[in-house]
Design an enzyme around this catalytic site. Sequence first.
Site, PDB file in Angstrom:
ATOM      1  N   ARG A 131      -7.445  -8.754  10.102  1.00 49.26           N
ATOM      2  CA  ARG A 131      -7.316  -9.695   8.968  1.00 49.26           C
ATOM      3  C   ARG A 131      -8.119 -10.966   9.242  1.00 49.26           C
ATOM      4  O   ARG A 131      -7.698 -12.070   8.901  1.00 49.26           O
ATOM      5  CB  ARG A 131      -5.852 -10.035   8.695  1.00 49.26           C
TER       6      ARG A 131
ATOM      7  N   ARG B  23       0.832  -1.207   0.000  1.00 52.06           N
ATOM      8  CA  ARG B  23       0.000   0.000   0.000  1.00 52.06           C
ATOM      9  C   ARG B  23       0.868   1.259   0.000  1.00 52.06           C
ATOM     10  O   ARG B  23       0.366   2.355  -0.149  1.00 52.06           O
ATOM     11  CB  ARG B  23      -0.920   0.010   1.217  1.00 52.06           C
ATOM     12  N   TYR B  24       2.149   1.087   0.252  1.00 53.65           N
ATOM     13  CA  TYR B  24       3.064   2.234   0.302  1.00 53.65           C
ATOM     14  C   TYR B  24       4.209   2.002  -0.682  1.00 53.65           C
ATOM     15  O   TYR B  24       4.583   0.857  -0.941  1.00 53.65           O
ATOM     16  CB  TYR B  24       3.648   2.389   1.718  1.00 53.65           C
TER      17      TYR B  24
ATOM     18  N   CYS C 189      -2.001 -18.024  13.887  1.00 58.32           N
ATOM     19  CA  CYS C 189      -1.622 -17.243  15.071  1.00 58.32           C
ATOM     20  C   CYS C 189      -1.724 -18.132  16.296  1.00 58.32           C
ATOM     21  O   CYS C 189      -2.467 -19.111  16.295  1.00 58.32           O
ATOM     22  CB  CYS C 189      -2.552 -16.049  15.265  1.00 58.32           C
TER      23      CYS C 189
ATOM     24  N   ASP D 112      -6.360   4.047  10.127  1.00 59.14           N
ATOM     25  CA  ASP D 112      -6.173   3.649   8.733  1.00 59.14           C
ATOM     26  C   ASP D 112      -7.542   3.814   8.099  1.00 59.14           C
ATOM     27  O   ASP D 112      -8.446   3.033   8.359  1.00 59.14           O
ATOM     28  CB  ASP D 112      -5.766   2.167   8.668  1.00 59.14           C
TER      29      ASP D 112
ATOM     30  N   CYS E  27      -9.022  -8.663  15.383  1.00 63.61           N
ATOM     31  CA  CYS E  27      -8.020  -8.682  14.308  1.00 63.61           C
ATOM     32  C   CYS E  27      -8.569  -8.047  13.025  1.00 63.61           C
ATOM     33  O   CYS E  27      -9.714  -8.280  12.648  1.00 63.61           O
ATOM     34  CB  CYS E  27      -7.610 -10.122  14.039  1.00 63.61           C
TER      35      CYS E  27
ATOM     36  N   ARG F  53       7.635   0.416   1.163  1.00 60.27           N
ATOM     37  CA  ARG F  53       7.619  -0.778   2.006  1.00 60.27           C
ATOM     38  C   ARG F  53       6.494  -1.720   1.608  1.00 60.27           C
ATOM     39  O   ARG F  53       5.525  -1.292   0.956  1.00 60.27           O
ATOM     40  CB  ARG F  53       7.515  -0.417   3.487  1.00 60.27           C
TER      41      ARG F  53
ATOM     42  N   CYS G   2      -7.023 -13.080  17.874  1.00 69.36           N
ATOM     43  CA  CYS G   2      -7.559 -11.890  18.549  1.00 69.36           C
ATOM     44  C   CYS G   2      -8.901 -11.548  17.900  1.00 69.36           C
ATOM     45  O   CYS G   2      -8.968 -11.405  16.672  1.00 69.36           O
ATOM     46  CB  CYS G   2      -6.601 -10.720  18.411  1.00 69.36           C
TER      47      CYS G   2
ATOM     48  N   LYS H 137      -1.944   6.070   6.996  1.00 68.70           N
ATOM     49  CA  LYS H 137      -2.478   6.334   8.329  1.00 68.70           C
ATOM     50  C   LYS H 137      -2.728   7.825   8.497  1.00 68.70           C
ATOM     51  O   LYS H 137      -1.916   8.644   8.081  1.00 68.70           O
ATOM     52  CB  LYS H 137      -1.480   5.864   9.380  1.00 68.70           C
TER      53      LYS H 137
ATOM     54  N   ASP I 148      -9.858  -0.730  13.100  1.00 63.80           N
ATOM     55  CA  ASP I 148     -10.299  -0.634  11.698  1.00 63.80           C
ATOM     56  C   ASP I 148     -11.755  -1.078  11.538  1.00 63.80           C
ATOM     57  O   ASP I 148     -12.211  -1.977  12.256  1.00 63.80           O
ATOM     58  CB  ASP I 148      -9.431  -1.551  10.814  1.00 63.80           C
TER      59      ASP I 148
HETATM   60  S1  SF4 Z   1      -4.032  -9.262  15.672  1.00 61.05           S
HETATM   61 FE1  SF4 Z   1      -4.577 -10.796  14.093  1.00 61.05          FE
HETATM   62  S2  SF4 Z   1      -2.653 -11.252  13.060  1.00 61.05           S
HETATM   63 FE2  SF4 Z   1      -2.127 -10.261  14.994  1.00 61.05          FE
HETATM   64  S3  SF4 Z   1      -1.817 -11.936  16.464  1.00 61.05           S
HETATM   65 FE3  SF4 Z   1      -3.928 -11.285  16.655  1.00 61.05          FE
HETATM   66  S4  SF4 Z   1      -5.081 -12.632  15.285  1.00 61.05           S
HETATM   67 FE4  SF4 Z   1      -2.932 -12.775  14.701  1.00 61.05          FE
END
Ligand code: SF4
Length: 348
Positions: free
Chosen positions: A136, A114-115, A127, A332, A134, A118, A131, A339, A295
Amino acid sequence: MLTKKTTSRQRTRIAPGQWDDWRWQFRNRHRTPDGLGELLGAETAQANPLRRVLGVYRWAVTPYYLSLFDPRDEADPLRLQCIPDEREITFSAGSSEDPLEEDTHSPVPGLIRRYRDRCLVTVTNRCAVYCRHCNRKRLWHREEYALSDIEIEAIARHIAKTPSIREIIFSGGDPLTLSDARLERILARLRAIPHVEILRIGSRMPVVLPMRVTERLCSTLRRYRPVWFLTQFNHPREITREAAQACERLLTAGIPILNQSVLLRGVNDDFRTMQDLLHGLERICVKPYYLFQCDPVRGTDHFRVEIWEGMRMMEKLWKTTSGLCIPRYVADMPGTKGKVPLQPVSFL
Ligand code: SF4
């Protein structure tokens, strides 16, 4: 009830050393629907809503992270981050799984750009703890995977012919779910590209599985410096002795650590908790870098705090806290190229 007391009993049932072995912790993640039911109590085990959530979004938690909270305390800030919630599937119409359009900025599978200077390499979708906030979550619809050697080679070739890329951010999923040997092969391949100056590792392992940050891993990372480590502590209770030791090992290996918290309703959206978190990070020499506005990703609505609330908290922090431990509050924004800093008007 699985309290800390029960967890210590559980610890006595395992062979000496296993608790501190990251592979044991990883293999013994709680991740099945029945396991979740057991943790939450018999009535909840049968409850339909959570099973429906697991049909959409998977879950896993390490024994270590689980030992930090009581799974039956629904308001616990650590529990909120890792135990599924039926609000994850009652999202608002029109919400998107990928509002930042990462997938459309992916010229090669596993690479997001996106940049200009980088790029992000999502080496795996796996993972240690999933989380609930998250950004994603869309990657969780696939079985757990890691990129193959052929896919890594395609990414390396793309970067090699793009001289404007000077930083590579390894993310995921969590890159530290890979073995040291696999991780080293990837680091070595990408570090060999002459115009790549900086490698960044994005990982929540110091928080959810600090045993993963072994001396051996640290010496591997050290060989590929300059390497920067980005992690995500969201609550002061996550700064345990084990977490502090993991950070110390990284710092001793010459790997600077930056923290990117996410502002989360019920977790760290009050001033005192945030201040304690920032002071705790300062004490273990982890620099608070960003405080992210959560997000607008589908399945995370219940975590989102209003921007004005975040700005009010930042204003109070600036008036009462050392600048050394104040992160930049940023969002974002969908449709923008990067950002956006969120600053109280009184600072402009
Ligand atoms: S925020 Fe998402 S990518 Fe990061 S550790 Fe937690 S579940 Fe995994």
